[in-house]
Motif scaffolding. Structure first.
Motif, PDB file in Angstrom:
ATOM      1  N   ILE A 119       0.859  -1.184   0.000  1.00 28.07           N
ATOM      2  CA  ILE A 119       0.000   0.000   0.000  1.00 28.07           C
ATOM      3  C   ILE A 119       0.894   1.232   0.000  1.00 28.07           C
ATOM      4  CG2 ILE A 119      -1.726   1.321   1.280  1.00 28.07           C
ATOM      5  CD1 ILE A 119      -2.788  -1.272   2.384  1.00 28.07           C
ATOM      6  N   LEU A 120       0.655   2.126  -0.924  1.00 24.93           N
ATOM      7  CA  LEU A 120       1.418   3.372  -1.001  1.00 24.93           C
ATOM      8  C   LEU A 120       0.872   4.361   0.018  1.00 24.93           C
ATOM      9  CD1 LEU A 120       3.452   5.264  -2.489  1.00 24.93           C
ATOM     10  CD2 LEU A 120       1.540   5.908  -3.983  1.00 24.93           C
ATOM     11  N   LEU A 121       1.756   4.858   0.882  1.00 28.27           N
ATOM     12  CA  LEU A 121       1.358   5.885   1.833  1.00 28.27           C
ATOM     13  C   LEU A 121       1.271   7.240   1.132  1.00 28.27           C
ATOM     14  CD1 LEU A 121       3.469   4.936   4.984  1.00 28.27           C
ATOM     15  CD2 LEU A 121       1.132   4.258   4.406  1.00 28.27           C
ATOM     16  N   MET A 122       0.563   8.179   1.757  1.00 30.21           N
ATOM     17  CA  MET A 122       0.347   9.484   1.151  1.00 30.21           C
ATOM     18  C   MET A 122       1.677  10.109   0.721  1.00 30.21           C
ATOM     19  SD  MET A 122      -1.581  12.843   2.684  1.00 30.21           S
ATOM     20  CE  MET A 122      -3.090  11.901   2.929  1.00 30.21           C
ATOM     21  N   THR A 123       1.761  10.445  -0.567  1.00 32.36           N
ATOM     22  CA  THR A 123       2.994  10.953  -1.161  1.00 32.36           C
ATOM     23  C   THR A 123       2.700  12.239  -1.911  1.00 32.36           C
ATOM     24  OG1 THR A 123       3.810   8.685  -1.441  1.00 32.36           O
ATOM     25  CG2 THR A 123       4.904  10.411  -2.708  1.00 32.36           C
ATOM     26  N   GLU A 124       3.483  13.269  -1.667  1.00 21.26           N
ATOM     27  CA  GLU A 124       3.335  14.530  -2.398  1.00 21.26           C
ATOM     28  C   GLU A 124       3.959  14.397  -3.785  1.00 21.26           C
ATOM     29  OE1 GLU A 124       5.158  17.530  -0.030  1.00 21.26           O
ATOM     30  OE2 GLU A 124       3.405  17.792   1.272  1.00 21.26           O
ATOM     31  N   LEU A 125       3.239  14.897  -4.796  1.00 22.97           N
ATOM     32  CA  LEU A 125       3.722  14.863  -6.166  1.00 22.97           C
ATOM     33  C   LEU A 125       3.945  16.292  -6.644  1.00 22.97           C
ATOM     34  CD1 LEU A 125       1.281  12.180  -7.630  1.00 22.97           C
ATOM     35  CD2 LEU A 125       3.539  11.828  -6.621  1.00 22.97           C
ATOM     36  N   HIS A 126       5.126  16.565  -7.141  1.00 22.06           N
ATOM     37  CA  HIS A 126       5.458  17.921  -7.561  1.00 22.06           C
ATOM     38  C   HIS A 126       5.932  17.926  -8.999  1.00 22.06           C
ATOM     39  CE1 HIS A 126       9.750  16.895  -7.197  1.00 22.06           C
ATOM     40  NE2 HIS A 126       9.421  16.300  -6.062  1.00 22.06           N
ATOM     41  N   GLY A 127       5.903  19.106  -9.608  1.00 23.45           N
ATOM     42  CA  GLY A 127       6.356  19.275 -10.973  1.00 23.45           C
ATOM     43  C   GLY A 127       7.826  19.614 -11.036  1.00 23.45           C
ATOM     44  N   ALA A 128       8.281  19.998 -12.248  1.00 22.79           N
ATOM     45  CA  ALA A 128       9.696  20.318 -12.423  1.00 22.79           C
ATOM     46  C   ALA A 128      10.100  21.548 -11.624  1.00 22.79           C
ATOM     47  CB  ALA A 128       9.996  20.526 -13.910  1.00 22.79           C
ATOM     48  N   SER A 129       9.144  22.445 -11.353  1.00 18.79           N
ATOM     49  CA  SER A 129       9.448  23.658 -10.600  1.00 18.79           C
ATOM     50  C   SER A 129       9.561  23.403  -9.103  1.00 18.79           C
ATOM     51  CB  SER A 129       8.362  24.710 -10.851  1.00 18.79           C
ATOM     52  OG  SER A 129       7.095  24.248 -10.404  1.00 18.79           O
ATOM     53  N   GLY A 130       9.178  22.225  -8.647  1.00 18.04           N
ATOM     54  CA  GLY A 130       9.204  21.910  -7.225  1.00 18.04           C
ATOM     55  C   GLY A 130       7.886  22.149  -6.520  1.00 18.04           C
ATOM     56  N   GLN A 131       6.926  22.759  -7.177  1.00 16.07           N
ATOM     57  CA  GLN A 131       5.624  23.017  -6.556  1.00 16.07           C
ATOM     58  C   GLN A 131       4.817  21.728  -6.472  1.00 16.07           C
ATOM     59  OE1 GLN A 131       3.267  26.026  -8.445  1.00 16.07           O
ATOM     60  NE2 GLN A 131       1.471  25.662  -7.166  1.00 16.07           N
ATOM     61  N   VAL A 132       4.153  21.525  -5.342  1.00 19.69           N
ATOM     62  CA  VAL A 132       3.328  20.347  -5.139  1.00 19.69           C
ATOM     63  C   VAL A 132       1.983  20.567  -5.822  1.00 19.69           C
ATOM     64  CG1 VAL A 132       2.180  18.878  -3.458  1.00 19.69           C
ATOM     65  CG2 VAL A 132       4.462  19.765  -2.976  1.00 19.69           C
ATOM     66  N   TYR A 133       1.646  19.682  -6.773  1.00 19.77           N
ATOM     67  CA  TYR A 133       0.395  19.791  -7.514  1.00 19.77           C
ATOM     68  C   TYR A 133      -0.625  18.737  -7.106  1.00 19.77           C
ATOM     69  CZ  TYR A 133       2.575  23.060 -10.777  1.00 19.77           C
ATOM     70  OH  TYR A 133       3.196  24.159 -11.339  1.00 19.77           O
ATOM     71  N   ALA A 134      -0.163  17.620  -6.545  1.00 21.94           N
ATOM     72  CA  ALA A 134      -1.081  16.528  -6.247  1.00 21.94           C
ATOM     73  C   ALA A 134      -0.485  15.664  -5.150  1.00 21.94           C
ATOM     74  CB  ALA A 134      -1.351  15.696  -7.497  1.00 21.94           C
ATOM     75  N   GLN A 135      -1.282  14.723  -4.669  1.00 16.38           N
ATOM     76  CA  GLN A 135      -0.819  13.718  -3.723  1.00 16.38           C
ATOM     77  C   GLN A 135      -1.409  12.368  -4.120  1.00 16.38           C
ATOM     78  OE1 GLN A 135      -2.823  12.051  -1.375  1.00 16.38           O
ATOM     79  NE2 GLN A 135      -4.718  13.246  -1.415  1.00 16.38           N
ATOM     80  N   ALA A 136      -0.699  11.296  -3.751  1.00 18.55           N
ATOM     81  CA  ALA A 136      -1.099   9.948  -4.160  1.00 18.55           C
ATOM     82  C   ALA A 136      -1.106   9.019  -2.964  1.00 18.55           C
ATOM     83  CB  ALA A 136      -0.158   9.411  -5.235  1.00 18.55           C
ATOM     84  N   GLN A 137      -1.998   8.022  -3.028  1.00 17.40           N
ATOM     85  CA  GLN A 137      -2.098   7.012  -1.977  1.00 17.40           C
ATOM     86  C   GLN A 137      -3.008   5.907  -2.477  1.00 17.40           C
ATOM     87  OE1 GLN A 137      -2.364   7.974   2.399  1.00 17.40           O
ATOM     88  NE2 GLN A 137      -4.437   7.199   2.135  1.00 17.40           N
TER      89      GLN A 137
END
Length: 362
Positions: A119-137
């Protein structure tokens, strides 16, 4: 206006059969956004990272527990085998809004043997600029499997890569395309001068004088600047039918597993194909040399090596000009050509000019 447009589109659809603007191109600026993140997969059945060799997994666990208010004693050493450090990647759809879901891919970056059941724990997903755009779990779907015993192991596909269906969720609105520009840019999915020219002709038939080609891969179309009118215009534009040229016959080869996918209308020139193989076998038999009972010698371990080289009988196949690639593959399979040999034969036929198709290796 839209009633007249619908009638014109209906007339064009009745006289022209083929693809549409939407299937042949995409609107410039309307693109997906790639995101990436680092996280943990837990709940593995003893197939996780060996933390004695992968220190960043233990460090990540410690940081996560500290963030949740759990402070481990100084010098505490953990050795969990049901956790794996992973990289999470995904593509956020164009103009996605907060709350929209998308699929993510999870890949092990340590020495975990399998991610199946994790099970994948909550993970922040960011773009090339470093800004967080989404999260996954979420729970992983892994198609690969592996099993290991004392002296043997078996692996099917890749058990270190999995997917989480709709596991990503958008947190920040994605940048939208410029809706105030006076022109819309259509980018051809497969740049081609014939396709671009026919697209311009089809668009100008419905919207006279609105389209112009700027090369083999770009077509610009004048569009209304009013947002409501622009949406209706683009909806009508994407449904305009176009007669694209016949696709180039293509043979796609998966170099990893030898899978061959053939397109239509593939022909070959007369040629002869010989298939054969050379096998080399090396066998080591360890033996022990011992002295006699009353001797003063020393027991010595020696290795008896046997090397065998076997040349298998070659199969010669003659192919005439009327043969299709389907018949070639069927014939080669009949004489016992392996997938690796089949790929080599197709590459050799392409180099010789006998295969009249584009060869694409993935």
């Amino acid at each position: 206006m839209f009633c007249l447009l619908a009638v014109m589109l209906s007339c064009v659809a009745q006289t022209v059969e083929g693809a549409t603007i939407q299937s042949l191109s995409r609107i410039g600026g309307n693109r997906s956004n790639r995101v990436i993140g680092y996280g943990l997969v837990v709940g593995l059945p003893g197939t996780g990272d060996q933390t004695t060799e992968i220190p960043y997994t233990t460090q990540t666990i410690t940081n996560m527990l500290r963030h949740m208010g759990i402070n481990l004693p100084a010098g505490q050493f953990m050795q969990p085998n049901n956790v794996s450090a992973v990289m999470v990647t995904g593509n956020i759809p164009p103009e996605a809004q907060p709350g929209q879901k998308f699929n993510v891919t999870v890949s092990a970056m340590g020495n975990a043997s399998s991610l199946r059941g994790g099970i994948l724990l909550m993970t922040e997903l960011h773009g090339a600029s470093g800004q967080v755009y989404a999260q996954a779990q979420g729970s992983l779907l892994v198609t690969g499997a592996s099993a290991q015993g004392a002296t043997a192991s078996l692996t099917i596909n890749n058990p270190d890569v999995g997917r989480v269906e709709n596991g990503g969720i958008v947190e920040v609105p994605m940048p939208t395309a410029n809706t105030t520009a006076s022109a819309v840019t259509l980018m051809l999915r497969r740049p081609d001068f014939v396709t671009a020219a026919r697209m311009v002709e089809a668009i100008n038939l419905v919207f006279p004088g609105s389209a112009i080609a700027q090369g083999s891969g770009v077509v610009q179309v004048r569009a209304p600047s009013d947002p409501n009118a622009r949406v209706g215009f683009l909806a009508a534009l994407e449904q305009i039918p176009v007669h694209p040229p016949k696709p180039v016959p293509t043979v796609v080869i998966n170099a990893q597993d030898g899978t061959v996918i053939m397109g239509a209308n593939i022909r070959i020139s007369p040629c002869a194909v010989a298939t054969g193989s050379l096998s080399v076998s090396v066998q080591n038999n360890p033996q022990v040399s011992q002295p006699n009972m009353f001797g003063r010698g020393v027991t010595v371990a020696v290795t008896n090596t046997k090397v065998k080289i076997k040349s298998h009988k070659a199969h010669l196949v003659l192919l005439d000009k009327s043969a299709s690639l389907e018949g070639v593959v069927r014939t080669l399979n009949t004489v016992g050509a392996t997938p690796a040999q089949l790929v080599s034969i197709l590459e050799a036929m392409k180099a010789d000019g006998a295969l009249h198709a584009r060869l694409k290796v993935i």
